[in-house]
Write a protein that holds these residues in place. Structure first.
Motif, short mmCIF file in Angstrom:
data_model
loop_
_atom_site.label_atom_id
_atom_site.label_comp_id
_atom_site.label_asym_id
_atom_site.label_seq_id
_atom_site.Cartn_x
_atom_site.Cartn_y
_atom_site.Cartn_z
N VAL A 121 36.66 -35.44 5.20
CA VAL A 121 36.70 -34.76 6.49
C VAL A 121 38.10 -34.20 6.68
O VAL A 121 39.08 -34.94 6.64
CB VAL A 121 36.36 -35.74 7.64
CG1 VAL A 121 36.43 -35.04 8.98
CG2 VAL A 121 35.00 -36.37 7.41
N ARG A 122 38.17 -32.87 6.84
CA ARG A 122 39.44 -32.18 7.05
C ARG A 122 39.29 -31.20 8.19
O ARG A 122 38.18 -30.83 8.55
CB ARG A 122 39.85 -31.43 5.78
CG ARG A 122 40.16 -32.35 4.63
CD ARG A 122 40.43 -31.60 3.36
NE ARG A 122 41.56 -30.69 3.49
CZ ARG A 122 42.02 -29.95 2.50
NH1 ARG A 122 41.47 -30.00 1.31
NH2 ARG A 122 43.04 -29.15 2.69
N SER A 123 40.40 -30.76 8.73
CA SER A 123 40.39 -29.79 9.82
C SER A 123 41.31 -28.62 9.47
O SER A 123 42.33 -28.80 8.80
CB SER A 123 40.88 -30.45 11.11
OG SER A 123 41.07 -29.47 12.10
N ALA A 124 40.97 -27.45 9.96
CA ALA A 124 41.83 -26.27 9.79
C ALA A 124 43.07 -26.37 10.66
O ALA A 124 44.01 -25.60 10.51
CB ALA A 124 41.06 -24.99 10.11
N ASP A 125 43.10 -27.34 11.58
CA ASP A 125 44.23 -27.49 12.49
C ASP A 125 45.48 -28.02 11.83
O ASP A 125 46.57 -27.94 12.40
CB ASP A 125 43.86 -28.43 13.65
CG ASP A 125 42.85 -27.82 14.60
OD1 ASP A 125 42.83 -26.58 14.69
OD2 ASP A 125 42.10 -28.57 15.22
N GLY A 126 45.36 -28.60 10.65
CA GLY A 126 46.54 -29.13 9.99
C GLY A 126 46.20 -30.20 8.99
O GLY A 126 45.03 -30.53 8.78
N PRO A 127 47.24 -30.77 8.38
CA PRO A 127 47.00 -31.76 7.33
C PRO A 127 46.47 -33.08 7.87
O PRO A 127 46.53 -33.35 9.06
CB PRO A 127 48.38 -31.94 6.71
CG PRO A 127 49.35 -31.54 7.77
CD PRO A 127 48.66 -30.50 8.59
N GLY A 128 45.99 -33.86 6.94
CA GLY A 128 45.39 -35.15 7.26
C GLY A 128 43.90 -35.07 6.98
O GLY A 128 43.27 -34.04 7.21
N SER A 129 43.37 -36.12 6.43
CA SER A 129 41.93 -36.17 6.18
C SER A 129 41.49 -37.61 6.12
O SER A 129 42.30 -38.53 6.06
CB SER A 129 41.58 -35.44 4.88
OG SER A 129 42.06 -36.15 3.76
N THR A 130 40.20 -37.80 6.15
CA THR A 130 39.63 -39.13 6.02
C THR A 130 38.35 -39.02 5.21
O THR A 130 37.87 -37.92 4.95
CB THR A 130 39.38 -39.78 7.39
OG1 THR A 130 39.09 -41.16 7.20
CG2 THR A 130 38.27 -39.10 8.15
N SER A 131 37.81 -40.13 4.81
CA SER A 131 36.57 -40.16 4.06
C SER A 131 35.52 -40.95 4.84
O SER A 131 35.83 -41.96 5.46
CB SER A 131 36.77 -40.83 2.70
OG SER A 131 37.64 -40.09 1.91
N ILE A 132 34.30 -40.46 4.78
CA ILE A 132 33.15 -41.14 5.38
C ILE A 132 32.28 -41.62 4.23
O ILE A 132 31.93 -40.84 3.34
CB ILE A 132 32.34 -40.17 6.28
CG1 ILE A 132 33.21 -39.55 7.36
CG2 ILE A 132 31.12 -40.87 6.85
CD1 ILE A 132 33.75 -40.51 8.38
N VAL A 133 31.92 -42.89 4.22
CA VAL A 133 31.05 -43.48 3.20
C VAL A 133 29.67 -43.64 3.81
O VAL A 133 29.53 -44.09 4.95
CB VAL A 133 31.61 -44.84 2.74
CG1 VAL A 133 30.62 -45.56 1.83
CG2 VAL A 133 32.96 -44.67 2.05
#
Length: 160
Positions: A121-133
């Motif tokens: 999961v990422r956003s066009a708003d800026g860096p940072g992401s997470t994962s969904i299992v």
């Protein structure tokens, strides 16, 4: 703005990796993942097999510094720079890695051939992401009927 959340993009939970142990800490070991040196990585003592059958490996049971060992990706964290991988070295996880489904809460198998998938999961708003299992079915059944993605989710990573 420069994105940092591409570090370790080739890594997913459940993937087997080869690591080199670079240091011992009271809580576990620091490692470098072969082929993914751009991301930090560690293994907690609770996910290293203990020959003395403790609930966590004791410092003298850690793999020695400089040794190369097998591990499995447990989680990838890309909330802040640098990205970080948490790994497991437990023999049971090397055989079959399981993690809780973020939809139903029961375990799903993320090892090859398992019933689990991972979404970044990422956003066009800026860096940072997470994962969904998720179980394949938990994700597929939650997608809107008009989306063709539910059928693709059921086949991602599987031979055609």
């Amino acid at each position: 703005m420069q994105r940092f959340d591409a570090a370790g993009a080739g890594l997913v939970p459940g993937q087997s990796v080869r690591v080199r142990v670079t240091g011992h800490e009271p809580w576990g070991v620091m490692v470098v993942i072969r082929g993914h040196e751009d991301i930090g990585a560690s293994v907690d003592a609770t996910v290293i097999d203990s020959p003395s059958e403790n609930h966590r490996a004791l410092p003298w049971e850690y793999p020695r510094v400089g040794s190369e060992v097998d591990a499995v990706v447990q989680q990838i964290r890309r909330y802040s720079q640098p990205g970080w991988a948490r790994l497991t070295m437990r023999s049971q996880d090397l055989e079959c890695f399981q993690w809780s489904c973020d939809f139903c809460g029961t375990h799903t198998v993320l090892s090859p051939g398992g019933d689990g998938v991972v979404m970044n999961v990422r956003s066009a708003d800026g860096p940072g992401s997470t994962s969904i299992v998720s179980h394949r079915e938990c994700l597929a059944t939650r997608l809107h009927d008009r989306s063709f993605e539910h059928s693709r989710v059921r086949s991602v990573g599987r031979g055609r």
